[in-house]
Enzyme design. Structure first.
Site, PDB file in Angstrom:
ATOM      1  N   ASP A   1      -1.805  -2.837  29.740  1.00 45.09           N
ATOM      2  CA  ASP A   1      -1.972  -2.774  31.197  1.00 45.09           C
ATOM      3  C   ASP A   1      -2.865  -1.600  31.617  1.00 45.09           C
ATOM      4  OD1 ASP A   1      -1.277  -3.597  33.917  1.00 45.09           O
ATOM      5  OD2 ASP A   1      -0.053  -1.778  34.025  1.00 45.09           O
TER       6      ASP A   1
ATOM      7  N   HIS B   1      -8.204   1.075  31.840  1.00 40.64           N
ATOM      8  CA  HIS B   1      -8.453   2.261  32.669  1.00 40.64           C
ATOM      9  C   HIS B   1      -8.631   3.540  31.835  1.00 40.64           C
ATOM     10  CE1 HIS B   1      -7.424  -0.521  35.717  1.00 40.64           C
ATOM     11  NE2 HIS B   1      -6.126  -0.320  35.746  1.00 40.64           N
TER      12      HIS B   1
HETATM   13  C1  BG6 Z   1      -3.272  -1.608  37.591  1.00 37.39           C
HETATM   14  C2  BG6 Z   1      -2.067  -1.799  36.710  1.00 37.39           C
HETATM   15  O1  BG6 Z   1      -4.430  -2.045  36.925  1.00 37.39           O
HETATM   16  O2  BG6 Z   1      -3.402  -0.247  37.920  1.00 37.39           O
HETATM   17  C3  BG6 Z   1      -0.815  -1.286  37.412  1.00 37.39           C
HETATM   18  O3  BG6 Z   1      -1.906  -3.169  36.403  1.00 37.39           O
HETATM   19  C4  BG6 Z   1      -1.020   0.142  37.875  1.00 37.39           C
HETATM   20  O4  BG6 Z   1       0.311  -1.371  36.547  1.00 37.39           O
HETATM   21  C5  BG6 Z   1      -2.323   0.277  38.661  1.00 37.39           C
HETATM   22  O5  BG6 Z   1       0.082   0.497  38.694  1.00 37.39           O
HETATM   23  C6  BG6 Z   1      -2.620   1.719  38.983  1.00 37.39           C
HETATM   24  O6  BG6 Z   1      -3.717   1.792  39.854  1.00 37.39           O
HETATM   25  P1  BG6 Z   1      -3.897   2.978  40.873  1.00 37.39           P
HETATM   26  O7  BG6 Z   1      -5.215   2.709  41.515  1.00 37.39           O
HETATM   27  O8  BG6 Z   1      -2.743   2.915  41.816  1.00 37.39           O
HETATM   28  O9  BG6 Z   1      -3.872   4.220  40.053  1.00 37.39           O
END
Ligand code: BG6
Length: 483
Positions: free
Chosen positions: A233, A238
């Site tokens: 995930d 990321h």
């Molecule tokens: C998403 C994930 O890609 O990114 C989530 O699937 C996560 O699990 C989210 O909570 C976090 O994104 P941000 O922008 O809130 O840091």
């Protein structure tokens, strides 16, 4: 700068992502004068409703997800007027015909994009239908959301199913972290300043820490998340993207493929990881008033991780021997995302007995909240007490420095959707990057599955499991505080 009037078809337009992110992002772009009122946003989803119904849904989404101070009645009205809706069951020819009628013939002067905010199993069939109906013309773009595959073979299959109908130059794979202001600022910091680049290597950098900590649990996403876990995930996309932007060589230009080529080289240079030694998985337990992960997903035996910490190495000339520590998790102490580059201590200290400690220079790029950059330094403690050292920070909080305190940090989706319309792929993942990331992640997951161990439990509101602390202690280093 305003973009050309465009047509954007949003598949899955009644879903969570559209309501929370896309529609508010488009509203902001219109309010700021970037999205022209001649643009059209056409929602397409299974729900039977007309354009009026979709406008009502969008109005509610804006009221819920746009800060009241930014919600201007006039812009809101003009934005809602750009919306249209076509009920669409992807298997029904008539529905596709209705979409084709609404869209009209492709116009080379008018950018057209198809945003697939739907489960990946629909990517192939939607791409095929768009192509078969000639909806995309020669320039239409397709935008897909993560998860982009579950492992290397499934990601390859998705790439192939898209490639049958769209060239790579028209496929936009979203990793919304790349749209975050501070992530782009990392490129500006590195390549628009002469100060850091000479130090940005194994001679001067001791290690790098990348943290994406969340306070939320899995909430209502349990059924999706429990089959996925933090490694797929968050890390595969990321965190690895953040690592790439930190570690990549300067691209010759800011052209999409120049940047993406450099990121790909980093992914390819990642050394295989020993899952038993270099990776820690965790799962949040129960706390006062907080349900455990297992309770959240309704499976007492679940072995899915909600936390990962790991030590990676980029094996090339620039980074040889420099560990990159990554960690991410849910239900941690604070919401904090940052990239911290820790520099080596000075080779010799002349300050023996001066208290404190020379060195410990850390450049921290904070993604959220309070976006900004800090540089930790060692300075002289002010006052007549002689030479005493103390830590201090050069602190540049963007909202204060650049916006006089009133700056609104645009959401990642605002930038990304406009880039799709402009046809700029720099901040989107290329197919080979996604595959390279899976190629590195897959063996780690396979090793976990083979061992069949449970993730270590950690307390909600903590910094993760003890083992994650050990991962760094063992190397004589410490994680930065999650705060
Ligand atoms: C998403 C994930 O890609 O990114 C989530 O699937 C996560 O699990 C989210 O909570 C976090 O994104 P941000 O922008 O809130 O840091």
């Amino acid at each position: 700068v305003p973009v050309a009037p465009f047509d954007l078809v949003v598949f899955g337009a009644t879903g969570d992502l559209a309501r929370r992110k896309l529609l508010p992002a488009l509203y902001h772009r219109l309010h700021d004068g970037q999205m022209p009122i001649e643009a059209r946003v056409i929602g397409a989803a299974r729900a039977q409703m007309d354009a009026e119904g979709f406008r009502r849904l969008a109005a509610e989404a804006l009221d819920e997800f746009v800060a009241p101070a930014d919600l201007d009645p006039d812009s809101r009205r003009r934005f809602l007027a750009t919306l249209d809706y076509v009920p669409l069951d992807v298997t029904k020819d008539d529905d596709w015909q209705a979409l084709a009628d609404t869209l009209g013939a492709p116009d080379p002067e008018r950018p057209r994009a198809f945003y697939l905010s739907v489960a990946p199993r629909f990517f192939g069939v939607i791409a095929e239908r768009i192509a078969a109906a000639g909806l995309a013309g020669a320039h239409g773009r397709i935008v897909v959301e993560k998860p982009f595959g579950h492992d290397l073979p499934s990601a390859r299959a998705l790439n192939q199913s898209l490639a049958r109908h769209f060239d790579e130059g028209r496929i936009y794979r979203i990793d919304h972290y790349l749209g975050k202001e501070t992530v782009q600022n990392l490129m500006a910091l590195r390549f628009a300043n002469a100060l850091f680049e000479p130090l940005w290597n194994a001679h001067h950098v001791d290690h790098v820490q990348i943290t994406v900590a969340e306070t939320v649990g899995v909430g209502g996403r349990g059924p999706y998340y429990d089959g996925v876990g933090a490694m797929r995930d968050m890390v595969q996309n990321h965190l690895l993207q953040l690592l790439c932007l930190t570690a990549m060589e300067p691209p010759a230009r800011l052209r999409p493929d120049d940047v993406r080529d450099e990121k790909l080289k980093v992914l390819r240079a990642l050394a295989p990881v020993d899952a038993a030694r270099d990776v820690v998985r965790g799962q949040y337990g129960a706390g006062p008033g907080v349900a455990s992960y297992a309770d959240d997903v309704g499976d007492a035996d679940t072995r899915t991780e909600s936390f990962v910490a790991l030590r990676a190495h980029v094996e090339n000339w620039r980074w040889s021997g420099v560990p990159f520590y990554l960690r991410t998790g849910k239900r941690l102490r604070a919401r904090m995302s940052e990239i911290a580059v820790a520099f080596k201590d000075p080779p010799h200290s002349i300050f023996a007995g001066a208290g404190g400690r020379a060195g410990a220079n850390v450049l921290a790029i904070r993604l959220q909240p309070d976006e900004g950059i800090t540089l930790s330094m060692t300075v002289k403690d002010p006052g007549p007490g002689g030479m005493r050292l103390t830590p201090a920070e050069l602190d540049m909080t963007f909202a204060e420095q650049l916006g006089g305190g009133g700056l609104r940090m645009p959401d990642a989706y605002e930038r990304l959707v406009m880039d799709v319309i402009r046809g700029d792929q720099t901040l989107f993942m290329r197919g080979d990057e996604v595959e390279a990331a899976w190629r590195w992640v897959d063996p780690i997951i396979a090793a976990w599955e083979e061992r069949g161990e449970r993730p270590a439990l950690y307390d909600p509101g903590s910094s993760g499991p003890e083992d994650a602390l050990m991962l760094m202690h063992r190397d004589g280093r410490r994680w930065r505080e999650i705060s």
